[in-house]
Scaffold this motif. Structure first.
Motif, PDB file in Angstrom:
ATOM      1  N   HIS A   1      37.192  44.389  50.018  1.00  0.00           N
ATOM      2  CA  HIS A   1      37.949  45.570  49.643  1.00  0.00           C
ATOM      3  C   HIS A   1      37.843  45.711  48.124  1.00  0.00           C
ATOM      4  O   HIS A   1      38.266  44.808  47.394  1.00  0.00           O
ATOM      5  N   PRO A   2      37.294  46.809  47.600  1.00  0.00           N
ATOM      6  CA  PRO A   2      37.094  46.940  46.152  1.00  0.00           C
ATOM      7  C   PRO A   2      38.367  46.756  45.327  1.00  0.00           C
ATOM      8  O   PRO A   2      38.311  46.256  44.206  1.00  0.00           O
ATOM      9  N   THR A   3      39.504  47.110  45.892  1.00  0.00           N
ATOM     10  CA  THR A   3      40.750  47.019  45.119  1.00  0.00           C
ATOM     11  C   THR A   3      41.198  45.577  44.881  1.00  0.00           C
ATOM     12  O   THR A   3      42.077  45.346  44.051  1.00  0.00           O
ATOM     13  N   VAL A   4      40.625  44.626  45.610  1.00  0.00           N
ATOM     14  CA  VAL A   4      41.029  43.223  45.444  1.00  0.00           C
ATOM     15  C   VAL A   4      39.869  42.357  44.955  1.00  0.00           C
ATOM     16  O   VAL A   4      39.862  41.142  45.144  1.00  0.00           O
ATOM     17  N   GLN A   5      38.892  42.984  44.297  1.00  0.00           N
ATOM     18  CA  GLN A   5      37.716  42.248  43.832  1.00  0.00           C
ATOM     19  C   GLN A   5      38.106  41.067  42.939  1.00  0.00           C
ATOM     20  O   GLN A   5      37.600  39.962  43.122  1.00  0.00           O
ATOM     21  N   GLN A   6      38.989  41.294  42.002  1.00  0.00           N
ATOM     22  CA  GLN A   6      39.341  40.219  41.072  1.00  0.00           C
ATOM     23  C   GLN A   6      39.968  39.025  41.789  1.00  0.00           C
ATOM     24  O   GLN A   6      39.618  37.881  41.521  1.00  0.00           O
ATOM     25  N   SER A   7      40.871  39.272  42.720  1.00  0.00           N
ATOM     26  CA  SER A   7      41.481  38.148  43.428  1.00  0.00           C
ATOM     27  C   SER A   7      40.464  37.450  44.326  1.00  0.00           C
ATOM     28  O   SER A   7      40.514  36.227  44.500  1.00  0.00           O
ATOM     29  N   ALA A   8      39.507  38.184  44.889  1.00  0.00           N
ATOM     30  CA  ALA A   8      38.457  37.554  45.697  1.00  0.00           C
ATOM     31  C   ALA A   8      37.583  36.660  44.832  1.00  0.00           C
ATOM     32  O   ALA A   8      37.259  35.525  45.220  1.00  0.00           O
ATOM     33  N   VAL A   9      37.230  37.133  43.642  1.00  0.00           N
ATOM     34  CA  VAL A   9      36.423  36.333  42.721  1.00  0.00           C
ATOM     35  C   VAL A   9      37.184  35.081  42.302  1.00  0.00           C
ATOM     36  O   VAL A   9      36.639  33.975  42.316  1.00  0.00           O
ATOM     37  N   GLU A  10      38.447  35.242  41.950  1.00  0.00           N
ATOM     38  CA  GLU A  10      39.253  34.086  41.533  1.00  0.00           C
ATOM     39  C   GLU A  10      39.379  33.057  42.650  1.00  0.00           C
ATOM     40  O   GLU A  10      39.251  31.859  42.412  1.00  0.00           O
ATOM     41  N   ARG A  11      39.608  33.504  43.873  1.00  0.00           N
ATOM     42  CA  ARG A  11      39.746  32.575  44.989  1.00  0.00           C
ATOM     43  C   ARG A  11      38.431  31.856  45.257  1.00  0.00           C
ATOM     44  O   ARG A  11      38.410  30.655  45.504  1.00  0.00           O
ATOM     45  N   PHE A  12      37.326  32.590  45.189  1.00  0.00           N
ATOM     46  CA  PHE A  12      36.035  31.954  45.408  1.00  0.00           C
ATOM     47  C   PHE A  12      35.768  30.901  44.342  1.00  0.00           C
ATOM     48  O   PHE A  12      35.320  29.790  44.649  1.00  0.00           O
TER      49      PHE A  12
END
Length: 94
Positions: free
Chosen positions: A10-21
């Motif tokens: 989901h583009p709106t949660v890109q930053q949290s996805a990157v941080e979690r990865f």
């Protein structure tokens, strides 16, 4: 059985996805899943993996770990040899 796992972020949660990865290294799948390989698209939050599992329960648990940032599509997968055997059996039955 092998499965193709595809995900889109989901583009709106890109930053949290990157941080979690970055924090988890992508979090290996739970017990009951053997990851054969995983690949990521360049420039977007998407990718795919090939996995093996005898049960869908561990796949559900794995998807739920990331379900807030990705949508998933999981499909059964056959090798060329497995597909050839299935097609041969089908043709023999006609």
């Amino acid at each position: 059985m092998k499965f193709i796992v595809q995900w889109n972020g989901h583009p709106t949660v890109q930053q949290s996805a990157v941080e979690r990865f970055m924090k988890t290294g992508g979090a290996l799948p739970p017990d009951g899943i053997k990851m054969i390989g995983r690949w990521h698209s360049i420039g977007e939050l998407s990718g795919c993996a090939i996995i093996e599992s005898e049960s869908t329960a561990p796949m559900a648990a794995w998807v739920l770990q990331w379900g807030d940032v990705f949508t998933f599509r999981i499909s059964p997968a056959l090798s060329d040899e497995e597909l050839g055997a299935a097609l041969g059996a089908h043709q023999a039955g006609q």
